[in-house]
Design an enzyme around this catalytic site. Structure first.
Site, PDB file in Angstrom:
ATOM      1  CE  LYS A 167     -31.379  40.600  43.809  1.00  0.00           C
ATOM      2  NZ  LYS A 167     -31.359  41.741  43.653  1.00  0.00           N
TER       3      LYS A 167
ATOM      4  CE  LYS B 296     -31.115  36.588  46.429  1.00  0.00           C
ATOM      5  NZ  LYS B 296     -30.934  35.737  45.384  1.00  0.00           N
TER       6      LYS B 296
ATOM      7  N   GLY C 247     -25.064  43.129  43.801  1.00  0.00           N
ATOM      8  CA  GLY C 247     -23.724  43.321  44.270  1.00  0.00           C
ATOM      9  C   GLY C 247     -23.402  43.134  45.710  1.00  0.00           C
ATOM     10  N   GLY C 248     -24.152  41.799  46.076  1.00  0.00           N
ATOM     11  CA  GLY C 248     -23.827  41.484  47.353  1.00  0.00           C
ATOM     12  C   GLY C 248     -24.513  42.115  48.783  1.00  0.00           C
TER      13      GLY C 248
ATOM     14  CG  HIS D 162     -22.895  33.282  41.505  1.00  0.00           C
ATOM     15  ND1 HIS D 162     -23.651  34.186  42.257  1.00  0.00           N
ATOM     16  CD2 HIS D 162     -23.024  33.896  40.205  1.00  0.00           C
ATOM     17  CE1 HIS D 162     -23.931  35.157  41.640  1.00  0.00           C
ATOM     18  NE2 HIS D 162     -23.693  35.205  40.428  1.00  0.00           N
TER      19      HIS D 162
ATOM     20  CG  HIS E 172     -24.009  37.058  50.251  1.00  0.00           C
ATOM     21  ND1 HIS E 172     -24.375  35.751  49.902  1.00  0.00           N
ATOM     22  CD2 HIS E 172     -24.435  37.044  51.533  1.00  0.00           C
ATOM     23  CE1 HIS E 172     -25.069  35.270  50.914  1.00  0.00           C
ATOM     24  NE2 HIS E 172     -25.048  36.156  52.144  1.00  0.00           N
TER      25      HIS E 172
ATOM     26  NE  ARG F  45     -24.964  45.944  38.104  1.00  0.00           N
ATOM     27  CZ  ARG F  45     -24.071  45.126  38.543  1.00  0.00           C
ATOM     28  NH1 ARG F  45     -23.092  44.692  37.671  1.00  0.00           N
ATOM     29  NH2 ARG F  45     -24.440  44.381  39.474  1.00  0.00           N
TER      30      ARG F  45
END
Length: 645
Positions: free
Chosen positions: A116, A158, A164-165, A208, A235, A297
């Protein structure tokens, strides 16, 4: 065109891919672990290969086994689905090196977006707006704490390799930072093999919003508009919809163009999602929407995009992987109607959403929504609604299948499409209300509560919606409504199990003892119930038992004389394992004094961490848990006793 396809996944997404592949005349090969030997995706595929023990780390996450299965079965291509190895660049490269077609983006594109911090730097260079935060290489706790203090709380930790949280923690105050950092890094290491983190400013009134993009090997990139995924818990997305409510055309254009710039910056091929966070405190505005990450994906929530664009994204994936161009030009892709998806999980909202496992002895998901009277706004106005929308169910299980503790607890995705958002909400609320599952607990009642909430109906949304509406959404149903019992009583009336009373100038009153999910209750029957059971509840008779479903909760009802006796509760201070799992942290020792709410230990199960806390002030008089220990459901882990004053 690809002739044979191995699906390197399981459950719902494997079944979803098999369906499209079969429609395209492609032979499908499933892979399965010990736990999935009789799974639905195995039964549906043309061929299946066993790849190892039940834990994903020894089966679905072992790339060498997947590639070996593809070679052994002559599969031309591998589709990774989502999760597991779907965003693993090394695996994608190994698939290609083995001479097998990879149904996904090129490995370099996955790498570019996989971390990220690097992805955000790349996006900034490409002219895509990014959120303020810390992306530095210094990962010391002291530096991270200092940066968080400088950014200002609340701040988001993060994992740089997360998704995926997983590997995300919101920190509200400086004194919480180090504990949250430790938990986040531990989860990131276990889930992704990388415990590096970045920091982001926590946005006020965040929404989001993500854009579905698609690229091919001919240099074409298109978008398929946006989705709103603001309703989240821990999340993890709970409800998703497309298009995003409140999005005007100018903002949509700017947002989707930014997503295409992001895709082109990494020469993207295949299906992908560019995720943004919006500060919606003043409505959706292009200058207050920032890049968060890109998922390289197919997304879990891709059906809502398919429903509003009339596109099969899996078919597009297979065609593009075969070397074809994207089937449609940008100006040929249009929004038609509104679609909403809810994730039906095997979890118990009344017990803190703890995962629920077991065999699906009764399992019925509705394929149509029944008409209802809808209290549709905060004004209290109501109207009668019929349904001309479309119901879509995506699942990887059937009646008799088992929900195991080894994988994600999602049972199904429930989707409803209608011309207007309001009708899509009503339709999906009825689908959730009518979803019947027993004895496994589900979040269907919770989903229903979300959908009928006036603030959701009026699109007053942000990612804190669930936590800020916690009291309104609480649903602790155990006993069914009396009219459910009374209707069931009619079925079980007999001279042996009914108490009948004569009443002057009135109908005879008959009472019968019923066992409802193991609890004995009394019900009263009358020849003509005064309510419409079809409007309120779904009944199914299976042998000598009735299954009644009301507002997402399913009850098994049998005559009391045929069911078991009373249940006893555990010692009030007993700390029992809520599910099978692994103890990953123990914070107390025998003899310690603890306070109510204090964390005692952390249990890892079904890909999630669960903190077990003290129920009251007291002393740890017994401790049976140790770090690294595997425990079974309801194992006594510790005992707390109240101290004498």
């Amino acid at each position: 065109m690809i002739k044979s396809l191995l699906i390197a996944n399981r459950g719902e997404i494997a079944c979803r891919i098999i369906r499209t592949a079969r429609e395209m005349g492609i032979r499908t090969i499933a892979v399965y672990s010990d736990a999935d030997a009789k799974a639905l995706h195995v039964r549906q595929a043309d061929e299946a290969v066993h790849i190892g023990p039940s834990p994903a780390a020894t089966s679905y996450l072992v790339g060498e086994k997947i590639i070996a299965a593809a070679k052994a079965t002559g599969a031309e291509a591998i589709h990774p689905g989502y999760g597991f190895l779907s965003e693993n660049a090394d695996f994608a490269a190994a698939v290609q090196a083995a001479g097998i077609i990879w149904v996904g983006p090129q490995p370099d594109s996955i790498r570019a977006m996989g971390l990220k911090d690097a992805a955000k730097k790349l996006m900034a260079d490409a002219g895509v707006p990014v959120t303020p935060g810390y992306l530095g290489e210094d990962q010391s706790a002291e530096r991270l704490q200092a940066e968080a203090d400088a950014i200002g709380y609340p701040v988001l930790i993060k994992a740089v390799a997360g998704g995926g949280g997983k590997g995300m923690r919101k920190v509200d105050a400086a004194q919480q930072f180090l504990e949250m950092l430790e938990s986040c890094k531990r989860e990131a290491k276990a889930s992704f093999g990388n415990d590096q983190v970045l920091l982001e400013k926590w946005i006020t009134s965040p929404r989001h919003i993500e854009v579905q993009i698609f690229g091919d090997s001919h240099g074409n990139v298109v978008h398929l508009f946006e989705r709103d995924c603001s309703l989240q818990r821990r999340h993890q997305k709970v409800i998703e919809e497309a298009p995003a409510p409140g999005m005007d055309e100018a903002t949509r254009h700017d947002l989707c163009c930014a997503a295409i710039r992001a895709a082109k910056a990494v020469n993207y091929e295949g299906a992908g999602t560019v995720e943004f966070i919006a500060d919606a405190s003043e409505g959706l505005r292009a200058d207050r929407i920032w890049f968060m990450e890109m998922n390289t994906r197919l997304q879990v929530e891709h059906p809502v995009t398919e429903e509003i664009t009339d596109v099969d994204l899996v078919e597009w994936q297979l065609r593009v992987a075969s070397g074809e161009a994207i089937p449609l030009r940008q100006d040929e892709i249009r929004i038609e109607g509104h679609a909403i998806e809810a994730r039906l999980y095997a979890e118990d909202p009344a017990k803190g959403f703890l995962p629920s496992t077991g065999t699906l002895e009764f399992f019925s998901l509705p394929r149509a929504a029944r008409p209802t009277r809808w209290q549709h706004s905060s004004s209290g106005e109501a109207r009668e609604l019929g349904f001309d929308g479309k119901v879509r169910i995506e699942t990887g299980v059937e009646k008799g299948d088992t929900i195991s503790p080894f994988y994600d607890p999602m049972i199904a995705k429930l989707i409803y499409r209608a011309e207007a958002r309001e009708d899509a909400i009503v339709g999906l609320a009825k689908i959730c209300s009518d979803s019947a599952v027993w004895p496994v607990k589900t979040n269907a009642s919770f989903l229903h509560s979300l959908l009928v909430n006036p603030d959701f109906y009026e699109a007053r949304l942000d990612t804190d919606f669930i936590s800020s509406h916690e009291e309104e959404l609480a649903f602790e149903a155990y006993e069914p409504p009396q009219w459910v019992l009374d209707t069931a009583a009619i079925r079980f009336i007999s001279p042996r199990n009914v108490l009948s009373g004569f009443r002057l100038n009135a109908a005879t009153n008959a009472a019968v003892g019923l066992s409802v999910n193991g609890m004995t209750l009394m019900a009263h029957s009358s020849p003509e119930p005064s309510y419409d059971k079809q409007q309120h509840s779904l009944y199914s008779e299976v042998g000598e038992q009735i299954f009644a479903t009301d507002i997402g909760t399913t009850y098994r009802i049998v005559p009391a004389r045929t069911d078991g006796g009373a249940h006893t509760s555990a010692h009030d201070g007993d700390i029992l394992s809520p599910m099978p799992g692994k103890v990953i942290a123990v914070d107390v020792a025998k003899g310690d004094t603890v306070t109510v709410g204090q964390r005692l230990m952390v249990l890892e199960a079904m890909k999630m961490e669960h903190a077990l806390t003290a129920p009251f002030d007291g002393i740890v008089t017994e401790l049976n848990a140790s770090e690294g220990a595997q425990v079974q459901v309801e194992a006594l882990l510790a005992r707390i006793e109240i101290t004498d004053d």
